[in-house]
Design a protein around this motif. Structure first.
Motif, mmCIF file in Angstrom:
data_model
loop_
_atom_site.group_PDB
_atom_site.id
_atom_site.type_symbol
_atom_site.label_atom_id
_atom_site.label_comp_id
_atom_site.label_asym_id
_atom_site.label_seq_id
_atom_site.Cartn_x
_atom_site.Cartn_y
_atom_site.Cartn_z
ATOM 1 N N MET A 245 181.962 80.850 3.080
ATOM 2 C CA MET A 245 182.187 81.892 4.066
ATOM 3 C C MET A 245 183.023 81.394 5.240
ATOM 4 N N THR A 246 183.516 80.200 5.175
ATOM 5 C CA THR A 246 184.317 79.653 6.259
ATOM 6 C C THR A 246 185.554 80.497 6.492
ATOM 7 N N ASN A 247 185.854 80.753 7.771
ATOM 8 C CA ASN A 247 187.036 81.518 8.164
ATOM 9 C C ASN A 247 187.052 82.933 7.591
ATOM 10 N N ALA A 248 185.877 83.480 7.311
ATOM 11 C CA ALA A 248 185.795 84.835 6.767
ATOM 12 C C ALA A 248 185.030 85.734 7.720
ATOM 13 N N THR A 249 185.474 86.975 7.809
ATOM 14 C CA THR A 249 184.761 88.002 8.552
ATOM 15 C C THR A 249 184.346 89.084 7.572
ATOM 16 N N VAL A 250 183.090 89.513 7.645
ATOM 17 C CA VAL A 250 182.610 90.604 6.811
ATOM 18 C C VAL A 250 182.649 91.874 7.646
ATOM 19 N N THR A 251 183.463 92.827 7.213
ATOM 20 C CA THR A 251 183.670 94.065 7.957
ATOM 21 C C THR A 251 183.060 95.231 7.195
ATOM 22 N N TYR A 252 182.342 96.075 7.927
ATOM 23 C CA TYR A 252 181.645 97.213 7.341
ATOM 24 C C TYR A 252 182.281 98.489 7.861
ATOM 25 N N LEU A 253 182.803 99.303 6.952
ATOM 26 C CA LEU A 253 183.398 100.587 7.297
ATOM 27 C C LEU A 253 182.370 101.679 7.036
ATOM 28 N N PHE A 254 182.163 102.562 8.017
ATOM 29 C CA PHE A 254 181.047 103.499 7.922
ATOM 30 C C PHE A 254 181.324 104.768 8.722
ATOM 31 N N ASP A 255 180.457 105.742 8.522
ATOM 32 C CA ASP A 255 180.352 106.897 9.407
ATOM 33 C C ASP A 255 178.868 107.153 9.625
ATOM 34 N N PRO A 256 178.429 107.405 10.862
ATOM 35 C CA PRO A 256 176.990 107.561 11.116
ATOM 36 C C PRO A 256 176.372 108.787 10.454
ATOM 37 N N ALA B 56 184.353 94.828 3.423
ATOM 38 C CA ALA B 56 185.535 93.999 3.183
ATOM 39 C C ALA B 56 185.297 92.597 3.700
ATOM 40 N N VAL B 57 185.816 91.636 2.972
ATOM 41 C CA VAL B 57 185.819 90.259 3.455
ATOM 42 C C VAL B 57 187.242 89.943 3.875
ATOM 43 N N ILE B 58 187.383 89.538 5.130
ATOM 44 C CA ILE B 58 188.709 89.219 5.661
ATOM 45 C C ILE B 58 188.776 87.716 5.888
ATOM 46 N N ARG B 59 189.607 87.078 5.106
ATOM 47 C CA ARG B 59 189.753 85.635 5.196
ATOM 48 C C ARG B 59 191.231 85.328 5.426
ATOM 49 N N ASN B 60 191.514 84.585 6.497
ATOM 50 C CA ASN B 60 192.911 84.260 6.833
ATOM 51 C C ASN B 60 193.774 85.526 6.922
ATOM 52 N N GLU B 61 193.179 86.573 7.534
ATOM 53 C CA GLU B 61 193.839 87.855 7.809
ATOM 54 C C GLU B 61 194.127 88.675 6.554
ATOM 55 N N ALA B 62 193.606 88.255 5.409
ATOM 56 C CA ALA B 62 193.816 88.997 4.164
ATOM 57 C C ALA B 62 192.497 89.662 3.751
ATOM 58 N N ASP C 31 171.339 89.091 -3.955
ATOM 59 C CA ASP C 31 172.031 87.908 -4.476
ATOM 60 C C ASP C 31 173.392 88.288 -5.054
ATOM 61 N N ASN C 32 173.452 89.446 -5.707
ATOM 62 C CA ASN C 32 174.727 89.913 -6.259
ATOM 63 C C ASN C 32 175.715 90.219 -5.155
ATOM 64 N N LEU C 33 175.229 90.823 -4.074
ATOM 65 C CA LEU C 33 176.112 91.111 -2.941
ATOM 66 C C LEU C 33 176.660 89.823 -2.335
ATOM 67 N N ILE C 34 175.810 88.834 -2.141
ATOM 68 C CA ILE C 34 176.237 87.554 -1.596
ATOM 69 C C ILE C 34 177.282 86.907 -2.510
ATOM 70 N N ALA C 35 177.087 87.022 -3.821
ATOM 71 C CA ALA C 35 178.039 86.454 -4.763
ATOM 72 C C ALA C 35 179.400 87.126 -4.632
ATOM 73 N N HIS C 36 179.400 88.447 -4.422
ATOM 74 C CA HIS C 36 180.649 89.175 -4.221
ATOM 75 C C HIS C 36 181.352 88.707 -2.936
ATOM 76 N N ILE C 37 180.561 88.526 -1.882
ATOM 77 C CA ILE C 37 181.137 88.106 -0.598
ATOM 78 C C ILE C 37 181.742 86.700 -0.734
ATOM 79 N N GLN C 38 181.016 85.810 -1.390
ATOM 80 C CA GLN C 38 181.501 84.433 -1.527
ATOM 81 C C GLN C 38 182.744 84.339 -2.414
ATOM 82 N N ALA C 39 182.832 85.265 -3.389
ATOM 83 C CA ALA C 39 183.968 85.239 -4.315
ATOM 84 C C ALA C 39 185.212 85.911 -3.741
ATOM 85 N N ALA C 40 185.040 86.715 -2.710
ATOM 86 C CA ALA C 40 186.187 87.482 -2.172
ATOM 87 C C ALA C 40 187.161 86.573 -1.441
#
Length: 212
Positions: free
Chosen positions: A1-12, A183-189, A203-212
């Protein structure tokens, strides 16, 4: 997860976003930094009247969301929100309230979102008017945000425009199909994680985040 931002797009006012909240809680509790960006899906031109057809469609979806996520959609919500005619499905006030809550600490956006979602889907309260949202924020210990919402200064309105603008721009860039989107944003991508991952195992969600 280094240099990664996890961004959540939503509507309340998105029931699926409410269903995804337990996963957001687990991500935040694990120390993952979350950037919550509203997309304004149900505000402005996206607002619409709450008619019988839409209410029935929403309730059917809500039952599916409850089965998948365990999040409650109560009789109070059905009676006092979906079955009340003449109201709007308009997330403008709720979105502005969430922005107000995060002015000094962006991490407070999640707490405000959760309070607003609980007020609507569990308590059956009004979260489509400024006064309704302000009451919810006050009850949640966010009186300062409530006061900002009731008399929004230009700085708050500018922050709202900036956040929603960023949310919409990222949504388009990802070619997302709807909210919730992660979305996972790593190095602006940025890389999109399918919404299904928010309704499976952690665990599946974490795997997706780590693989992105």
């Amino acid at each position: 997860m280094t240099n990664a931002t996890v961004t959540y797009l939503f509507d309340p006012l998105c029931g699926w976003c409410y269903g995804a909240t337990p996963m957001l809680d687990r991500l935040a509790a694990s120390g993952i930094a979350l950037d919550l960006l509203p997309t304004g899906l149900f505000s402005g031109a996206g607002a619409r009247p709450m008619d019988a057809g839409f209410a029935a469609h929403a309730w059917d979806n809500d039952q599916r969301i409850e089965r998948l996520s365990g999040q409650r959609f109560t009789q109070a919500y059905l009676d006092n929100v979906l079955n009340v005619r003449g109201t709007l499905l308009d997330s403008g006030a709720a979105t502005l309230g969430i922005v107000a809550a995060g002015v000094n600490d962006p991490n407070c956006r999640l707490s405000a979102l959760k309070a607003i979602q609980h007020a609507r889907y569990v308590d059956g309260r009004d979260i489509v008017t400024v006064n309704g949202v302000a009451d919810v924020l006050t009850d949640a210990g966010m009186a300062d945000a409530a006061e900002m919402l009731k008399a929004p200064a230009e700085a708050l309105l500018a922050a709202h425009r900036e956040l929603v603008g960023r949310g919409r721009a990222l949504f388009r860039r990802l070619h997302a199909n709807g909210v919730p989107s992660l979305a996972v944003i790593r190095n602006e991508a940025p890389r999109l994680i399918g919404a299904n991952a928010l309704f499976g195992s952690y665990d599946n969600l974490i795997a997706h985040i780590q693989a992105a």
